[in-house]
Design an enzyme around this catalytic site. Structure first.
Site, PDB file in Angstrom:
ATOM      1  N   SER A 101      34.910  88.549  73.662  1.00  0.00           N
ATOM      2  CA  SER A 101      33.933  88.569  74.761  1.00  0.00           C
ATOM      3  C   SER A 101      33.906  89.946  75.397  1.00  0.00           C
ATOM      4  CB  SER A 101      34.307  87.530  75.821  1.00  0.00           C
ATOM      5  OG  SER A 101      35.552  87.869  76.390  1.00  0.00           O
TER       6      SER A 101
ATOM      7  N   GLY B 194      40.428  98.358  69.068  1.00  0.00           N
ATOM      8  CA  GLY B 194      40.627  99.546  68.241  1.00  0.00           C
ATOM      9  C   GLY B 194      40.126  99.420  66.814  1.00  0.00           C
TER      10      GLY B 194
ATOM     11  N   ASP C  93      41.086  99.751  74.550  1.00  0.00           N
ATOM     12  CA  ASP C  93      41.286  98.885  75.722  1.00  0.00           C
ATOM     13  C   ASP C  93      42.757  98.824  76.158  1.00  0.00           C
ATOM     14  OD1 ASP C  93      42.070  97.322  73.535  1.00  0.00           O
ATOM     15  OD2 ASP C  93      40.558  95.781  73.845  1.00  0.00           O
ATOM     16  N   THR C  94      43.683  98.879  75.200  1.00  0.00           N
ATOM     17  CA  THR C  94      45.103  98.814  75.601  1.00  0.00           C
ATOM     18  C   THR C  94      45.507 100.073  76.353  1.00  0.00           C
ATOM     19  OG1 THR C  94      45.472  97.589  73.579  1.00  0.00           O
ATOM     20  CG2 THR C  94      47.414  98.229  74.795  1.00  0.00           C
TER      21      THR C  94
ATOM     22  N   GLU D 273      44.076  80.125  71.362  1.00  0.00           N
ATOM     23  CA  GLU D 273      42.599  80.142  71.372  1.00  0.00           C
ATOM     24  C   GLU D 273      42.041  79.388  70.166  1.00  0.00           C
ATOM     25  OE1 GLU D 273      41.645  84.308  71.614  1.00  0.00           O
ATOM     26  OE2 GLU D 273      42.440  84.447  73.650  1.00  0.00           O
TER      27      GLU D 273
ATOM     28  N   GLY E 104      44.751  89.253  80.710  1.00  0.00           N
ATOM     29  CA  GLY E 104      44.446  87.832  80.952  1.00  0.00           C
ATOM     30  C   GLY E 104      45.668  86.940  80.928  1.00  0.00           C
TER      31      GLY E 104
END
Length: 488
Positions: A14, A81, A240-241, A307, A405
């Site tokens: 997402s 990545g 993002d990390t 998930e 999260g």
């Protein structure tokens, strides 16, 4: 007029866009739009829909343009990545980008290491070997005579491709490039010998930039579509990390972090790469961080396990599943979350049951048993990786910061503290977006340095600390976990 930073944060399942504003009280964040990021499966391959992601970003910018009291200072994009887009000589995309979950790279590292030794690749890059690293994706495409790669003039990683769609400027941002296993960890530039083996040169990539540098401004086309002016787009930590780790609210450097989401990434910040026989044999990675740091870390499978189970259970709510897990028998069945069995099975629940059966443990049948098995196994795997990190880290590890999260998962945080034996500080859950906004703020001169930003986050966001309990029980479970996972 509020001075705001517009952050685009895209994960593998997402995405969302966020407005961040600094006030005397700290950082305020507001979601602009959220959207799914679906894989496209066709012709035996998995692709990302880069145009759909772009459409959602434009949508978010349009919404913000309507807000009367908001002025956007800049825009920054971070994503997962390794994946990339092939761009033709005319500047057009040659195909939707392959997803790292595509099976075409099975066995790819072994094929590449026949040309350049594994040890040599690790000495240059310091990056852990995973079959979906861009290095192996590119080598696979080349061996398969892929038409898009053959015609490509430039290769752009996902955040850089989206920035290019907004600005018309092609860059290669350092932190996202470091995930590719193409960047020399010491020079922090692409490694020519690896590029040569792939039939590439540095000219096949955009201008190399580091977090905080300006990429360009919105094109006339984007300005017309959104109603915004020529706003600058900043290269944040595109991975993002790297953005998430920038936001760790640590008050001193003696910490490890656990970025907890679909993947769990556990590591420490170091001033330079740690490339030794030990880091190679343990498959630790040295990825680019902000402010000249290196993120010495290990990828661990994370909430992917749950998930996938939840998807088959009709998206049962987390509180319900956590209550069922809490009521189940402790340490009944354990798995190695990183076993190849769990990479992308058709049925995750069945894969977990198979693992337990094959390792002569009671097979979990109820949802509660399966969730308990996942959480306990993750907590014990975190302990295993942290034990390794302690021997590799140049500084002591006194606290584990859980960000992302997964930091909202109170049960897993409590069990992680019990397993690792040091305090676990949970939060912020919006770590990636905060890190993205922080880099933009530094670029705009709104903030002084990373350390002061971390202190600001510590003050302005509510954090929860979990202290170890029942350590004897967890120590015994850890021995059992090592036995089960070693023999499987």
């Amino acid at each position: 007029m509020k001075q705001c930073f517009f952050a685009v944060d895209l994960g593998a399942t997402s995405g969302r866009t966020i407005l961040g504003t600094f006030t005397p009280e700290g950082l305020e964040m507001e979601d602009v739009n959220r959207f799914p990021n679906h894989l496209i499966e066709t012709g035996g391959h998995f692709y990302w829909d880069i145009y759909e992601l772009y459409r959602h970003i434009i949508e978010g910018l349009k919404i913000v343009a309507q807000k009367k009291d908001v002025e956007i200072t800049s825009i920054g994009i971070d994503t997962w990545g390794v994946d990339f887009v092939c761009v033709g000589k005319d500047g057009g995309f040659l195909r939707q980008p392959y997803s790292y979950r595509d099976p075409h790279t099975a066995g790819a590292p072994e094929a590449f290491f026949k040309k350049i030794a594994r040890k040599q690749v690790y000495e240059w890059t310091g990056i852990q070997v995973m079959n979906f690293n861009s290095l192996f994706q590119l080598d696979t495409l080349r061996r398969n005579n892929d038409s898009a790669l053959a015609a490509a003039d430039k290769l752009l990683f996902i955040p850089d491709a989206l920035s290019y769609m907004l600005t018309g400027e092609m860059v290669t941002e350092y932190t996202i490039a470091s995930t590719a296993q193409l960047v020399n960890a010491n020079t922090r530039k692409p490694e020519d010998a690896l590029l040569r083996e792939l039939g590439l040169t540095e000219s096949n990539f955009g201008r190399f930039v580091y977090p905080g540098e300006k990429i360009g401004t919105l094109t006339k086309e984007v300005q017309r579509m959104t109603g915004l002016g020529d706003i600058p787009v900043i290269a944040v930590a595109g991975h993002d990390t790297a953005s998430a780790v920038a936001s760790v609210p640590a008050m001193n450097p003696d910490f490890a972090y656990l970025s907890s989401g679909t993947w769990s990434l556990m590591g420490v910040e170091t001033k330079g790469p740690v490339i030794t026989e030990e880091t190679e044999s343990l498959n630790f990675t040295n990825e680019g961080g902000v402010d000249g740091t290196i993120r010495l870390l290990k990828n661990i499978c994370g909430m992917w396990l749950l998930e996938r189970c939840r998807a088959a259970w009709g998206q049962t709510s987390y509180p319900e599943l956590i209550a069922e897990a809490n009521a189940s028998e402790p340490f009944r069945s354990l798995i190695n979350p990183d076993d190849v069995l769990f990479a992308n099975p058709a049925d995750m629940e069945q894969a977990i049951q198979t693992y337990c059966s094959d390792s002569h443990q009671p097979v979990p049948h109820t949802r509660g048993q399966i969730v308990r098995c996942i959480f306990e196994s993750l907590a014990l795997r975190y302990r295993q990786v942290l034990d390794n990190l302690r021997t590799l880290s140049p500084h002591p590890i006194e606290t584990l910061h859980v960000i992302g999260g997964g930091s909202r998962n109170e049960l897993l945080n409590r069990w992680t503290a019990n397993a690792v034996g040091i305090p676990v500080v949970a939060g912020p859950s919006e770590a990636t977006a905060i890190g993205n906004i922080m880099i933009q703020a530094l670029a705009a001169g709104t903030a002084k340095d990373i350390a002061s930003m971390r202190q600001l986050i510590n003050r302005s966001i509510s954090l929860e600390t979990f202290y170890p309990e029942d350590t004897d029980v967890w120590d015994a479970a850890y021995l059992h976990f090592k036995q089960v996972t070693m023999n499987h």
